[in-house]
Design an enzyme around this catalytic site. Structure first.
Site, PDB file in Angstrom:
ATOM      1  N   CYS A  86      37.678 -20.742  23.373  1.00 35.24           N
ATOM      2  CA  CYS A  86      36.455 -19.932  23.337  1.00 35.24           C
ATOM      3  C   CYS A  86      35.480 -20.515  22.314  1.00 35.24           C
ATOM      4  O   CYS A  86      34.945 -21.584  22.521  1.00 35.24           O
ATOM      5  CB  CYS A  86      36.800 -18.468  23.060  1.00 35.24           C
ATOM      6  N   HIS A 195      41.600 -17.230  26.865  1.00 35.11           N
ATOM      7  CA  HIS A 195      42.398 -17.089  25.650  1.00 35.11           C
ATOM      8  C   HIS A 195      43.897 -17.088  25.943  1.00 35.11           C
ATOM      9  O   HIS A 195      44.487 -16.022  26.162  1.00 35.11           O
ATOM     10  CB  HIS A 195      42.046 -15.771  24.954  1.00 35.11           C
ATOM     11  N   GLU A 197      46.256 -17.429  23.846  1.00 36.56           N
ATOM     12  CA  GLU A 197      46.954 -16.729  22.765  1.00 36.56           C
ATOM     13  C   GLU A 197      47.014 -15.217  22.995  1.00 36.56           C
ATOM     14  O   GLU A 197      47.798 -14.513  22.347  1.00 36.56           O
ATOM     15  CB  GLU A 197      46.299 -17.040  21.407  1.00 36.56           C
TER      16      GLU A 197
END
Length: 235
Positions: A86, A195, A197
């Site tokens: 991002c 994302h 994560e």
């Protein structure tokens, strides 16, 4: 294997990234402030999402001048593994570590929801645990995720297999050629808008992002250069 999570003023996904490393690979991980001038002790450097320096001027435009960025460039040139997510992706493009740029979503709206991604390149250190063409589910959260580049750069990305992920189905931001993530020619630097994560457990709605972290651990443990892994998988 030592992981670094870079932290800029305005980063807000650094904790997510730190916890993802802890939960998926269990290797040593540290936060590294933007003023750091030595990254030599780290094998993997993660550039997280957020709003570095408030996203003033352009997303990532100020962060690219932080002291740590000179060290990040050295690390990338040395073949260390770098992942920007991002805002981290935006920073890597602003710093010239990845081609192209990220601009405002074509809807001019902030988009925050899961998306389907097609794995286009599974021979990078971060994607070797995926099958080629596999569809994975990863969330996005961005207002400036519209990936753009000129026709010559796009042709080069395709020729060199540098498109790592494409949006499958709905393109949430208008990115050229549905691009959601790219890598450098060597393959050791990867940037993406979604994302991973935030997708390391089914409790979060998807565990598809976990394999990005286990992938890079596998490459490190194999004690071979990324190019050698690429060559082996290409055959």
């Amino acid at each position: 294997m030592n992981f670094a999570v870079l932290v800029f003023p305005g980063s807000n996904c650094d904790i997510d990234m730190f916890k993802a490393v802890e939960d998926t690979v269990g290797e040593p991980v540290e936060y590294v402030w933007h003023t750091a001038t030595d990254l030599s002790s780290y094998d993997v450097i993660l550039v997280p999402g957020g709003f570095s320096y408030g996203d003033y001027l352009r997303c990532g435009a100020i962060a690219r001048f932080a002291p740590v960025m000179a060290e990040l460039k050295k690390a990338a040139e040395a073949g260390k593994f770098v992942l920007g997510v991002c805002n981290g992706f935006q920073i890597l493009t602003e710093a010239g570590l990845l081609p192209g740029a990220l601009i405002r979503n074509n809807s001019l709206k902030f988009r925050c929801h899961p998306v389907d991604l097609k794995v286009e390149n599974n021979i990078t250190p971060f994607t070797n645990a995926y099958a080629p063409g596999e569809t994975i589910r990863i969330p996005i959260a961005h207002g400036e995720g519209n990936y753009v580049c000129d026709a010559e750069t796009l042709a080069r990305l395709k020729t060199n297999n540098q498109v790592v992920f494409r949006y499958q189905g709905d393109n949430p931001n208008g990115s050229v050629d549905n691009i959601a993530g790219v890598c450098n020619e060597r393959g050791n630097v990867v940037g993406m808008m979604p994302h991973p994560e935030r997708a390391v457990s089914e409790l979060l709605g998807s565990s598809d992002g976990a394999r990005m972290f286990t992938s890079v651990l596998n490459v490190f443990l194999s004690r071979v250069e990324p190019s050698a892994v690429n060559g082996a998988r290409a055959h």
